[in-house]
Scaffold this active site. Structure first.
Site, PDB file in Angstrom:
ATOM      1  N   ASP A   1       0.881  -1.168   0.000  1.00  0.00           N
ATOM      2  CA  ASP A   1       0.000   0.000   0.000  1.00  0.00           C
ATOM      3  C   ASP A   1       0.926   1.227   0.000  1.00  0.00           C
ATOM      4  OD1 ASP A   1      -2.307   1.640   0.357  1.00  0.00           O
ATOM      5  OD2 ASP A   1      -1.802   1.783   2.486  1.00  0.00           O
TER       6      ASP A   1
ATOM      7  N   ASP B   1      -0.036   5.082   0.870  1.00  0.00           N
ATOM      8  CA  ASP B   1      -0.223   6.087   1.912  1.00  0.00           C
ATOM      9  C   ASP B   1      -0.152   5.436   3.293  1.00  0.00           C
ATOM     10  OD1 ASP B   1      -0.665   8.713   2.765  1.00  0.00           O
ATOM     11  OD2 ASP B   1      -2.795   8.288   3.096  1.00  0.00           O
TER      12      ASP B   1
END
Lengths: 313, 313
Positions: free
Chosen positions: A37, A39
């Site tokens: 991922d 952020d």
């Protein structure tokens, strides 16, 4: 749930282990791809998280993929962001939920003569266009207002065959009515959500309403549930599987959110590593109300090279 | 489910009867108050429904109350609308969900030094002010935009103790963030929904997203459920009971929506009459998926005087 647990070889598979020099090799040696991922894992807002370049460098012999629920940007916009932060990543290594929405239409043979109404930002429109579809709405319709006058009719395009909803800082009543009319009145019109994250770090200092806010609004007015293409839906996993030909059991999903990243990894049968550099704290992970348990957790991704070095000493 | 059923005196209480000259007296003689929904019952958009003035004239010896989920107007604005349509109704006979929101705060001793953030229109702000509370937001904040810049902080008032959400044609990202921050960060901040109607006839020719759309958006970002004060919640019934001192069993709720009006009536123990002059069709009523059964149904309110005349012949 700290260092001492991970030392035990009797550890149950379902119990979450703290990543450490004692178990890091077990994880790294058992996978061929790392899915990250972005952020809260790679960066926070516009700042790179400590030690990320070294981490990616260390793992470069494996396949690295960046899977994000952020629908505001396209893959090429994301690649630019990586490069501006000094990390060399190609468009092919990036999977955004905006891309997932376009790919969902593609694999389902969405007719090219039908249009797609977008409650969302540029990233969705760009990915739709790249996939050969015609998008309507988006930021442009954020400037439009409605006229609530007797006998005036709000018109909508009857050739819209799908409404894609993602995070939209330009959300307004015009778009909500447009999307609602398409879904309620155009026969067979699809309702696609890029993702349902409640909030997201749109700026460094605080969270903002996420796509889950706009998607819920559309559920509220249409009384329908969407097809979700981003995490934790495993729709994107089909692509990763086809593209890289690596079984999910040999992939490790690394993320900062339990209900999207880790659930996505678990749903797909991947190994999972939760990092605490984003929205999830150790207390949330250990809270009795949390039923989503990653296989490993650690403070940040740079613990991987750090523990690997310690392990080889 | 037509005329013949209503002729039977063996009719089960739970089965829905068509109102007719044969049973209209049973209903009218057994109640002391009629509670009317407005939109779809009294008017549609800005047009009065056929025969409404005569109906209200006929029933004037009883208590008449107008209970609406529309939060866009205050009671006084509603009274003006009635008068402009040639019907004499006082503010005291009107119960809007905007008024219900203000009354909810009042009966729960909401501190006067706390503020109320409004995602909604003028009606809510006006009723809050009349009740002595300080409202923020509303249409005014519909003009505001957000600045998504690194290190810039979106500030919110820490003295906001309640967020009231109703139908809002000026909904935007600014308000969604403001309300979300209040609910997530101000300790004990209340989340109040005027109602959760999916859609409403904001204009004559079509439906528009209702308060249920904005409320769902806030549920999506806050991951919390609101306190609902409008129909079908029976919060307002406490007021009606105190004010008129009439038992609910001697009230008849007349409405065009099964999931708000009729459910409200049933929840409160009122007699119920569904009229087909609004959003509900006979096929929806009779559909196997519908589990909300009014006691009576009829095409429109003017069937009451019509059947009463026929019954006395």
């Amino acid at each position: 749930m700290d260092g001492q647990i991970s030392e035990s070889t009797m550890e149950e598979k379902t119990k979450c282990q703290s990543l450490s020099p004692y178990n890091v090799r077990d994880l790294v040696d058992s996978v061929d791809a790392f899915l990250f991922d972005c952020d809260g894992v790679i960066w926070k807002g516009d700042s790179l998280i400590d030690g990320v370049p070294e981490t990616l460098e260390t793992l470069r012999s494996m396949k690295l993929v960046f899977v994000t629920n952020n629908s505001r940007k396209s893959r090429s916009q994301y690649a630019k962001k990586f490069n501006s932060l000094g990390i060399s990543v190609t468009m092919d290594e990036i999977f955004t939920s905006s891309f997932a929405a376009a790919m969902y239409l593609k694999v389902n043979d969405f007719p090219k003569d039908k249009k797609v109404y977008v409650i969302g930002e540029e990233g969705i429109l760009e990915e739709l266009e790249l996939a050969g579809f015609t998008g309507l709405g988006g930021p442009e319709d954020g400037k439009k207002t409605v006229l609530l006058r007797s006998n005036s009719l709000f018109e909508h395009d009857k050739s819209v065959g799908a409404v894609v909803v993602g995070l939209d800082q330009y959300i307004n009543f015009y778009k909500l009515q447009y999307g609602t009319l398409c879904i309620r009145e155009n026969p067979g019109c699809l309702f696609i959500a890029t993702n349902r994250d409640a909030v997201g770090h749109l700026t460094n200092l605080q969270e903002w309403p996420g796509a889950g806010c706009m998607v819920a609004a559309m559920c509220g007015s249409t009384q329908k549930e969407p097809i979700v293409v981003g995490k934790p839906s495993i729709f994107m996993m089909d692509f990763l599987l086809k593209k890289f030909n690596i079984p999910t059991s040999r992939m490790c999903m690394v993320g900062d959110r339990l209900d999207t990243d880790i659930l996505f990894g678990l749903n797909a049968g991947c190994r999972t590593l939760l990092v605490l550099s984003g929205v999830t704290s150790i207390s949330t992970l250990e809270d009795i109300s949390n039923h989503i348990q990653p296989e490993y957790y650690s403070s940040k991704v740079s613990d991987i090279p750090k523990f690997l070095s310690a392990a080889t000493l």
